[in-house]
Design an enzyme around this catalytic site. Structure first.
Site, PDB file in Angstrom:
ATOM      1  N   ARG A 117       0.750  -0.871   0.080  1.00  0.00           N
ATOM      2  CA  ARG A 117      -0.023   0.169   0.000  1.00  0.00           C
ATOM      3  C   ARG A 117       1.319   1.204  -0.234  1.00  0.00           C
ATOM      4  O   ARG A 117       1.920   1.448   0.964  1.00  0.00           O
ATOM      5  CB  ARG A 117      -0.901   0.230   0.930  1.00  0.00           C
ATOM      6  CG  ARG A 117      -1.672   1.209   1.496  1.00  0.00           C
ATOM      7  CD  ARG A 117      -3.148   1.508   2.827  1.00  0.00           C
ATOM      8  NE  ARG A 117      -4.067   0.821   1.816  1.00  0.00           N
ATOM      9  CZ  ARG A 117      -4.798   0.588   2.804  1.00  0.00           C
ATOM     10  NH1 ARG A 117      -5.237   1.619   3.141  1.00  0.00           N
ATOM     11  NH2 ARG A 117      -6.041   0.153   1.689  1.00  0.00           N
ATOM     12  N   HIS A 144      -7.745   1.024  -6.513  1.00  0.00           N
ATOM     13  CA  HIS A 144      -7.597  -0.406  -4.904  1.00  0.00           C
ATOM     14  C   HIS A 144      -8.605  -0.991  -5.221  1.00  0.00           C
ATOM     15  O   HIS A 144      -9.773  -1.541  -5.340  1.00  0.00           O
ATOM     16  CB  HIS A 144      -8.612   0.824  -3.811  1.00  0.00           C
ATOM     17  CG  HIS A 144      -8.426   0.465  -2.637  1.00  0.00           C
ATOM     18  ND1 HIS A 144      -7.723  -1.119  -2.492  1.00  0.00           N
ATOM     19  CD2 HIS A 144      -9.380   0.315  -1.464  1.00  0.00           C
ATOM     20  CE1 HIS A 144      -8.091  -1.200  -0.888  1.00  0.00           C
ATOM     21  NE2 HIS A 144      -8.663  -0.714  -0.356  1.00  0.00           N
ATOM     22  N   GLN A 147     -10.171  -4.174  -3.154  1.00  0.00           N
ATOM     23  CA  GLN A 147     -11.590  -3.518  -2.951  1.00  0.00           C
ATOM     24  C   GLN A 147     -12.528  -3.833  -4.193  1.00  0.00           C
ATOM     25  O   GLN A 147     -13.773  -3.907  -3.830  1.00  0.00           O
ATOM     26  CB  GLN A 147     -10.875  -1.505  -2.268  1.00  0.00           C
ATOM     27  CG  GLN A 147     -12.804  -1.176  -1.895  1.00  0.00           C
ATOM     28  CD  GLN A 147     -12.790  -1.777  -0.420  1.00  0.00           C
ATOM     29  OE1 GLN A 147     -11.858  -1.611   0.417  1.00  0.00           O
ATOM     30  NE2 GLN A 147     -13.918  -2.126   0.026  1.00  0.00           N
ATOM     31  N   ASP A 238     -16.698   6.761  -0.773  1.00  0.00           N
ATOM     32  CA  ASP A 238     -15.720   7.060  -0.386  1.00  0.00           C
ATOM     33  C   ASP A 238     -15.784   7.861   0.912  1.00  0.00           C
ATOM     34  O   ASP A 238     -16.462   9.363  -0.206  1.00  0.00           O
ATOM     35  CB  ASP A 238     -14.665   5.884  -0.945  1.00  0.00           C
ATOM     36  CG  ASP A 238     -13.011   6.198  -0.058  1.00  0.00           C
ATOM     37  OD1 ASP A 238     -13.520   6.192   0.614  1.00  0.00           O
ATOM     38  OD2 ASP A 238     -12.369   6.066  -1.000  1.00  0.00           O
ATOM     39  N   CYS A 278     -16.307   1.496   1.836  1.00  0.00           N
ATOM     40  CA  CYS A 278     -14.856   0.632   1.498  1.00  0.00           C
ATOM     41  C   CYS A 278     -14.915   0.765   3.135  1.00  0.00           C
ATOM     42  O   CYS A 278     -13.985   0.044   3.185  1.00  0.00           O
ATOM     43  CB  CYS A 278     -14.004   1.543   0.260  1.00  0.00           C
ATOM     44  SG  CYS A 278     -13.672   2.772   0.927  1.00  0.00           S
ATOM     45  N   ARG A 306     -13.569  -8.658   2.032  1.00  0.00           N
ATOM     46  CA  ARG A 306     -12.261  -8.278   1.183  1.00  0.00           C
ATOM     47  C   ARG A 306     -11.076  -9.640   1.875  1.00  0.00           C
ATOM     48  O   ARG A 306     -10.087 -10.097   0.730  1.00  0.00           O
ATOM     49  CB  ARG A 306     -11.202  -7.117   2.048  1.00  0.00           C
ATOM     50  CG  ARG A 306     -11.680  -5.541   2.109  1.00  0.00           C
ATOM     51  CD  ARG A 306     -11.588  -5.148   0.413  1.00  0.00           C
ATOM     52  NE  ARG A 306     -10.363  -5.280   1.353  1.00  0.00           N
ATOM     53  CZ  ARG A 306      -9.460  -4.230   1.184  1.00  0.00           C
ATOM     54  NH1 ARG A 306     -10.036  -2.872   1.730  1.00  0.00           N
ATOM     55  NH2 ARG A 306      -7.877  -4.272   1.640  1.00  0.00           N
TER      56      ARG A 306
END
Ligand code: CP
Ligand code: NVA
Length: 319
Positions: A117, A144, A147, A238, A278, A306
């Site tokens: 990340r 992402h 996700q 988000d 998310c 996830r």
């Protein structure tokens, strides 16, 4: 080992591949990964052995903070029988000047895959290019993808299909919006990204997704009109301020205020609508607490997925 896990794994030929964006994967590969994720979820719920990565090790580099990604990868790696190795930004030489090329070459000697990340997508691409092991993108400023896969799995569970499902993403045109456009394009969804003019998603990523969508009958459209939520199967939002944009917080919250997912917007969508986020959520900014805990919300199933989606990715790409 459950037969379904074995069968779905044998259908996939992804060993050694990195998972950097969903665009890189074919529609059939995306669907097969989702099928494997469902099989792994079932195995885990039944406590059936599925340690397909016994004896392997997976490093996790975090240059940004995380709750879900860190936890779901660490638990998922253990459940697959492999050793997780958590590397915080402050713990490793990468932060203080060691190059990505050297880091990639060294890590390839110790572990079987790297999850990272970080900020720039280019850094993730470079890590994959210079290393000899698969790299999994655990979020960059522009993508992402893990996700996006968990989100598709959740939509399939709660809407009953991906093909033709109408997903309206509302808010900031960010990394999460990009990966949703990509997964929607690969699975035949009708994706609408609804943002103010100044917060649109990246034009090149959208154009690429629109091209991908031609192969599946999906669509990816942009709008600034929140009326787009009417009749949606899913409303998705988000944070208005992604990691790294903290200095812009007040400006963003003001500019995006009319795009908040509150009960008025949910009612406008209709009784069928599911709400996704998310997480982490910022109550009173992009979403209200009331919506997050309403019967429309599937955010905690989404967070759980996830784990299963990432286990599928790791099982498929790690040799
Ligand atoms: N959704 C998500 O990636 O959450 P974290 O930032 O907590 O990992
Ligand atoms: N867009 C958010 C997602 C967090 C999971 C961010 O990049 O901070």
């Amino acid at each position: 080992m459950p037969e379904t896990v074995k069968r779905h794994l044998s259908e996939l030929d992804l060993t050694g591949r990195s998972f950097l964006t969903i665009h890189d994967y074919s529609p059939a590969e995306v669907v097969s990964l989702l099928d494997l994720a469902v099989a792994l979820k079932d195995a885990q719920k039944r406590r059936a052995a599925h340690a397909v990565l016994e004896g392997r090790a997976v490093a996790m580099i975090f240059m940004k903070t995380s709750t879900r990604t860190r936890m779901s990868f660490e638990v998922g790696i253990e459940q697959l029988g492999a050793q997780p190795m958590f590397l915080n930004a402050n713990d490793i030489q990468l932060r203080v000047g060691e190059t990505i090329k050297d880091t990639a070459n060294v890590m390839s000697r110790y572990v079987d895959a790297i999850m990272i990340r970080t900020f720039a997508q280019q850094d993730v691409e470079d890590l994959a290019r210079y290393g000899q092991i698969p790299v999994i993108n655990g979020l960059t400023d522009t993508h992402h993808p893990c996700q996006g896969m968990a989100d598709a799995m959740t939509i399939r569970e709660h809407v009953g299909k991906l093909d033709g499902a109408r997903l309206v993403y509302i808010g900031d045109g960010n990394n999460v919006a990009h990966s949703l456009a990509e997964v929607g394009a690969k699975t035949g969804m009708q994706v609408v990204i609804c943002t103010p003019e100044d917060y649109k998603p990246d034009a090149a990523i959208v154009a690429r997704a629109q091209e991908d969508a031609q192969a599946t009958g999906g669509t990816v459209e942009l709008t600034s009109d929140v009326a787009a939520v009417e009749g949606a199967d899913v409303i998705y939002t988000d944070t208005f301020t992604s990691m790294g944009q903290e200095a812009e917080h007040d400006v963003r919250v003001a500019a995006l205020a009319a795009y908040q997912v509150n009960m008025d917007l949910v009612r406008r969508a209709g009784p069928q609508v599911k709400v996704m986020h998310c997480l982490p959520a910022h109550w009173g900014e992009e979403i209200t607490e009331e919506v997050l805990y309403s019967p429309h919300s599937v955010v905690f199933d989404q967070a759980e997925n996830r784990l299963h989606a990432q286990k599928a990715i790791m099982a498929a790409v790690i040799a």
